[in-house]
Design a protein around this motif. Structure first.
Motif: not given
Ligand SMILES: CC(C)(COP(=O)(O)OP(=O)(O)OC[C@H]1O[C@@H](n2cnc3c(N)ncnc32)[C@H](O)[C@@H]1OP(=O)(O)O)[C@@H](O)C(=O)NCCC(=O)NCCS
Length: 296
Positions: A62, A70, A104, A110
């Protein structure tokens, strides 16, 4: 996918993440109907890939474009992924993620996934071990169409004995159809004792000079530990025959005896993450199960 992971991990050149190993193309080809894309103003900004192993489902990689983190895009992509799991009738659902990332863990919680055991991604240098006695095995790619059907049925029956409905036909077929490596099968007389689905080389989930056992399992029972040792050895023999320098495989540490056998065989952990499982259901992550996979 490379940009997102490479950025998250702080690589100097994020696009070099995972070298020439490829997860996206292979998973897309294995089941295009299980691939999801997030679009913004006509541009692809995120993707996710679901995998169905019979009654078991997992997702990944993903990834969201780093400029758009975020903003809730991953959560939007997970909604249809969960709907697909429901449509498939998945009983045991999970994923593999960074154990140290609060982001993550919170994101997946959620959706009802809870962190359970560590999962070790392990490597074994295949040339370093002394040659043991050659163990007979079959290569799926060398079977006739009829024999393939019979073997798929035997694999299904074996995995079903470990966890009801577990069926990795998709992986065996993907490797065969896309020529990603091979599935090796070990026998106890006419009965299938174990099998391992292996990716080999560039453009596969292994990458250059590597053989990666994406899934491997032996029949549960009193001989399971011995059969697992044989299967690890067969994977090593197969890797050697492909001129791979490293055999990679993963194991969930809830399968403690399997992990111990891998350490005993010379595997060393290169990365560890955590398996998150829906409703904390253990699925096949039990101490009596001798099975290789990591949902990476
Ligand atoms: C992980 C990933 C897919 C998340 O995508 P994203 O679109 O940023 O995620 P979302 O915005 O839908 O949700 C992130 C949630 O984490 C929260 N969050 C962000 N930083 C955080 C932290 N340090 N601690 C706790 N929660 C955190 C956000 O606030 C959000 O929650 P909320 O909607 O309740 O506020 C993206 O960061 C990514 O591509 N990362 C690199 C690749 C990766 O790690 N993939 C997943 C491997 S399992």
């Amino acid at each position: 996918m490379r940009l997102a992971f490479g950025t998250f991990l702080g690589l100097p050149d994020p696009l070099k993440f995972m070298g020439d190993a490829d997860y996206v193309r292979t998973r897309w080809l294995a089941d295009p109907s299980a691939a999801f894309g997030a679009e913004m103003a006509g541009e692809l900004v995120g993707t996710n890939f679901a995998t169905r192993w019979g009654s078991v489902g997992f997702f990944g990689p993903l990834t969201i474009h780093p400029n758009l983190w975020d903003r809730g895009i991953a959560q939007q992509l997970l909604v249809p992924t969960m709907e697909l799991f429901d449509a498939w009738g998945i009983r045991h659902a999970g994923l593999f993620t960074f154990a140290s990332s609060t982001k993550h863990v919170r994101l997946y919680q959620k959706f009802g996934f809870w962190p359970r055991f560590l999962t070790s991604l392990m490597d074994l240098p295949v040339g370093a071990e002394p040659a043991s006695a050659f163990i007979q095995f079959t290569r799926f790619s060398e079977l006739s169409a009829g024999e393939k059907q019979i073997s798929l049925q035997a694999c299904r029956e074996l995995t079903n004995s470990i966890y009801e409905g577990l069926d990795v036909e998709r992986e065996i077929r993907a490797v065969d159809d896309q020529q990603l490596g091979d599935t090796v099968l070990t026998w106890d007389g006419a009965t299938l004792a174990g099998f391992a689905v292996c990716h080999v080389g560039a453009g596969t989930e292994a990458g250059s000079e590597k053989c990666y056992t994406k899934f491997g399992a032996v029949r549960s029972g009193p001989a399971a530990a011995q059969e697992f040792r044989s299967l690890l050895d067969v994977c090593r023999q197969f890797a050697l025959s492909c001129e791979a320098k490293t055999l990679a495989a993963g194991v969930n540490l809830a399968r403690l005896d399997a992990y111990r056998e891998m350490l005993q065989a010379g595997f060393r952990t290169t990365t560890q993450g955590v398996a998150m499982q829906r409703n904390a259901d253990p699925g096949y992550n039990r101490p009596d199960v001798f099975l290789l996979d990591d949902w990476r």
